[in-house]
Design an enzyme around this catalytic site. Structure first.
Site, PDB file in Angstrom:
ATOM      1  N   LYS A 170       0.943  -0.678   0.437  1.00  0.00           N
ATOM      2  CA  LYS A 170      -0.409  -0.054  -0.174  1.00  0.00           C
ATOM      3  C   LYS A 170       0.710   1.043   0.021  1.00  0.00           C
ATOM      4  CE  LYS A 170      -1.497   3.006   2.382  1.00  0.00           C
ATOM      5  NZ  LYS A 170      -2.162   4.481   1.453  1.00  0.00           N
ATOM      6  N   GLU A 247       9.452   2.369  10.600  1.00  0.00           N
ATOM      7  CA  GLU A 247      11.210   3.611  10.290  1.00  0.00           C
ATOM      8  C   GLU A 247      10.059   4.671  10.733  1.00  0.00           C
ATOM      9  OE1 GLU A 247      13.657   3.564  10.490  1.00  0.00           O
ATOM     10  OE2 GLU A 247      13.557   1.477  10.650  1.00  0.00           O
ATOM     11  N   CYS A 281      13.585  11.591   5.990  1.00  0.00           N
ATOM     12  CA  CYS A 281      14.053  11.591   7.265  1.00  0.00           C
ATOM     13  C   CYS A 281      15.196  11.537   8.212  1.00  0.00           C
ATOM     14  CB  CYS A 281      13.395   9.875   7.590  1.00  0.00           C
ATOM     15  SG  CYS A 281      14.128   8.511   6.373  1.00  0.00           S
ATOM     16  N   GLU A 380       9.245  17.646  14.138  1.00  0.00           N
ATOM     17  CA  GLU A 380       9.974  17.209  13.279  1.00  0.00           C
ATOM     18  C   GLU A 380       9.146  17.872  11.840  1.00  0.00           C
ATOM     19  OE1 GLU A 380       9.171  13.593  10.669  1.00  0.00           O
ATOM     20  OE2 GLU A 380      10.812  12.975   9.928  1.00  0.00           O
TER      21      GLU A 380
END
Ligand code: NAD
Length: 481
Positions: A170, A247, A281, A380
Site C-alpha cells: 500500500k 521507520e 527522514c 520534525e
C-alpha cells in the site's frame, strides 16, 4: 484510470483521485485507483493462497524474478525518474538517483535469494544434532510514505519476496504513479499470481484493513511517528499478533566543530538540510555549531543558500524542487512563523516563491539564535527549514545533539580524529556520519534508528532477514555411534 494489481490481474476500482504535479498544479499525471475494502480483502486472500507455493519455490526462481525487476528498473531509470520527480517534486537528478537505488536494491536481494543459509550446531545432549533455519513469515503488509516513492517500496518488497513471503503493498496516497510503474514491472518479472499485490488508496481504509486482517503475518511501515505508534498498537492488538517494523521521523543533528573544514561543513549542511526539499527522514535540521566557527559558518551558509535554485523539479539547473503539497507547505510555513514567535531569527529564506508554473515553492530557510528547547528544534518539520544552535565546545555540542526524542542519523564535521571517534561511540542514533551529510546511505548495510525514530529490526542489507524471516530450531537424535 490506473488499476490496482490483485491476484495477478489489473482490476478497476470504484474510486479514483488525480495525481497532481507539485511543480505545476495544472499538470495532472492521471487518475489513480483507490481500492475498496473488498479489493483489499481479495488481495489479502490472494497473497495468502499464493504463500504456500512461493515459500517453497526454488531460490533460483526467486533470484530470476528479482533480477528481472532490477534489470527493467535500471534500464528505464530516466523515464521512471522523471515520473517520480513529476509526482513527488524532488529534482530530476534525485529522481533518477532514487530509481537507480531501487534497481540496485532488487539486484542485491536477487543475490541474497541464493545466499540464505542456516546453521548446524552440536547439541549439549549426546547424539542430538541441532539445525537453525530461516523461514518466511507469510503475507507481509507494506505501508510506505510519499517521500521516497520507489526506493522505500523497493527496500521492503525485495527482501519480502526474496525470503519467500507474499506481499500486499500500500503506497502513500500522494505518489501512486511510481508505485503503479513498479507493480507493472513486478507483474512482468515472472512472479506468480497473488505473490505480489498492489492496493492503492487511503491509510485510514486500506491500511486499517491490513492492520486488522488475521491473514497478514507482519507489517513493515515507514511514515510518521503518530501513524507508526498506531500501527504498532494495532499489530499487537490483532489476533494473532503481527510482527512489526517501524521507520519513523527524525530531528537529526549535524555538529560543526571549530576545526571543521568550512567548505565541507557548508556542503554537508546544505545537502542534509535542503536537498530533496528537506523532505527526508535523515535530513538534518539542527546544525549545532561551536562558538569559534559559528559566525563564519552562518555567513558561508547564507551565501551558499542564495545560489540554490528553487524551481520546477524537472527543469535543468534546479537544485531544490517544490514542497510536495499544500498541506506540507502549510506545515512548513506554520513552523517558520512559530520559530519567529519563539524568538529565533530567520536569517535567510522561508518565503513563498513564484515560478513560471503554479507550484508549492518555498525558499530554503535558516534560523539562528535557536535554543534546543524550542519546538522548532524538537519537532520534525519535514521541509527545507534548518537552524543553527550554538555550543561552547564539543562536549556541549554532543549533549545538544543527543537531546532529542529521535535517533535516526547524526553527523559531525571535524578534522579531529579524537572527536570523530568519540562521536561515533556516543551519538545516540542508528546511523552516524563523519564529514558527510546526515542523509545519503548505502543499500547493502543496515538502515534504521534508535529512540523515537525506529522500532523493530533494521531494514536493508543482510540485516533485513531479521524482519522478513523467522528462525526455526530443529533437534534430531542421530545416534551416539
Ligand atoms: P504518514 O504516517 O502520514 O503515512 C505513511 C503511510 O501510512 C501512508 O501510506 C499512509 O497512507 C499510511 N497510513 C496513514 N494512516 C494509516 C492508518 N490508520 N493505518 C495504516 N496506515 C496508515 O507519513 P507520510 O506523511 O507519508 O511520510 C512522512 C513521514 O515519514 C515523516 O515523518 C518521515 O520522517 C517519515 N519517514 C521515515 C523514514 C525512515 O526510514 N525512518 C523514511 C521516510 C519517511
Amino acid at each position: 484510470m490506473t488499476l490496482n494489481f490483485i491476484a495477478g490481474e489489473w482490476t478497476t476500482a470504484a474510486d479514483a483521485v488525480p495525481n497532481v504535479n507539485p511543480s505545476d498544479t495544472n499538470d495532472i499525471l492521471g487518475d489513480y485507483a483507490h481500492a475498496s475494502l473488498l479489493d483489499t480483502e481479495r488481495a489479502i486472500d490472494a497473497a495468502s493462497r499464493a504463500f504456500r507455493n512461493w515459500s517453497r519455490s526454488s531460490i533460483q526462481t526467486r533470484h530470476d524474478c528479482l533480477n528481472a525487476i532490477a534489470t527493467e528498473i535500471l534500464s528505464r531509470k530516466e523515464e521512471l525518474g522523471r515520473l517520480l520527480s513529476r509526482e513527488e517534486g524532488k529534482t530530476l537528478l534525485e529522481g533518477i538517483g532514487e530509481v537507480t537505488r531501487a534497481g540496485q536494491i532488487f539486484q542485491f536481494f536477487a543475490g541474497e535469494c541464493v545466499r540464505v543459509a542456516g546453521e548446524k550446531v552440536p547439541s549439549v545432549r549426546p547424539g542430538v544434532e541441532v539445525e537453525i533455519t530461516r523461514e518466511p513469515l507469510g503475507v507481509i503488509g507494506l505501508i510506505t510514505p510519499w517521500n521516497f516513492p520507489i526506493a522505500i517500496p523497493a527496500w521492503k518488497i525485495a527482501p519480502a519476496l526474496a525470503y519467500g513471503n507474499t506481499v500486499l503493498f500500500k503506497p502513500a496516497e500522494l505518489v501512486p504513479g511510481s508505485a503503479h510503474k513498479l507493480a507493472e514491472i513486478i507483474a512482468r518479472s515472472g512472479v506468480p499470481s497473488g505473490v505480489f499485490n498492489l492496493v492503492m488508496g487511503r491509510g485510514s481504509i486500506i491500511g486499517e484493513a491490513m492492520l486488522k486482517s488475521s491473514k497478514i503475518a507482519a507489517i513493515s511501515f515507514t511514515g510518521s511517528v503518530a501513524t507508526g505508534k498506531h500501527v504498532a498498537q494495532a499489530c499487537t492488538a490483532s489476533d494473532p499478533m503481527k510482527k512489526v517494523q517501524l521507520e519513523m521521523g527524525g530531528k537529526n543533528p549535524m555538529v560543526v566543530l571549530d576545526d571543521a573544514e568550512i567548505d565541507v561543513a557548508v556542503e554537508c549542511a546544505v545537502n542534509s538540510s535542503f536537498f530533496s526539499t528537506g523532505q527526508r527522514c535523515t535530513a538534518s535540521s539542527r546544525l549545532i555549531v561551536t562558538d569559534g566557527i559559528r559566525d563564519a559558518f552562518v555567513a558561508a551558509m547564507t551565501k551558499r543558500m542564495t545560489s540554490l535554485v528553487v524551481d520546477d523539479a524537472c527543469k535543468a539547473g534546479t537544485n531544490i524542487g517544490p514542497v510536495v503539497d499544500q498541506r506540507q507547505l502549510d506545515q512548513d510555513l506554520r513552523y517558520i512563523r512559530l520559530g519567529q514567535d519563539e524568538g529565533a531569527r530567520l536569517v535567510s529564506g522561508g518565503e513563498l516563491l513564484k515560478r513560471d508554473t503554479p507550484g508549492f515553492y518555498l525558499s530554503p530557510a535558516l534560523f539562528t539564535e535557536v535554543d534546543n528547547r524550542m519546538r522548532i528544534a524538537r519537532e520534525e518539520i519535514f521541509g527545507p527549514v534548518a537552524m543553527v544552535i550554538r555550543a561552547k565546545n564539543y562536549e556541549e555540542a554532543l549533549e545538544i545533539a543527543n537531546d532529542t526524542p529521535f535517533g535516526l542519523s547524526s553527523g559531525i564535521c571535524t578534522t579531529s580524529l579524537k572527536h570523530a571517534s568519540h562521536f561515533k561511540r556516543n551519538a545516540q542514533a542508528g546511523m552516524i556520519m563523519v564529514n558527510l551529510p546526515t542523509a545519503g546511505v548505502d543499500y547493502h548495510v543496515p538502515f534504521g534508528g534508535t529512540k523515537g525514530s525506529s522500532y523493530g529490526p533494521r531494514e536493508q542489507g543482510r540485516y533485513a532477514a531479521e524482519f522478513y524471516t523467522t528462525v526455526k530450531t530443529s533437534y534430531s537424535f542421530e545416534g551416539t555411534g
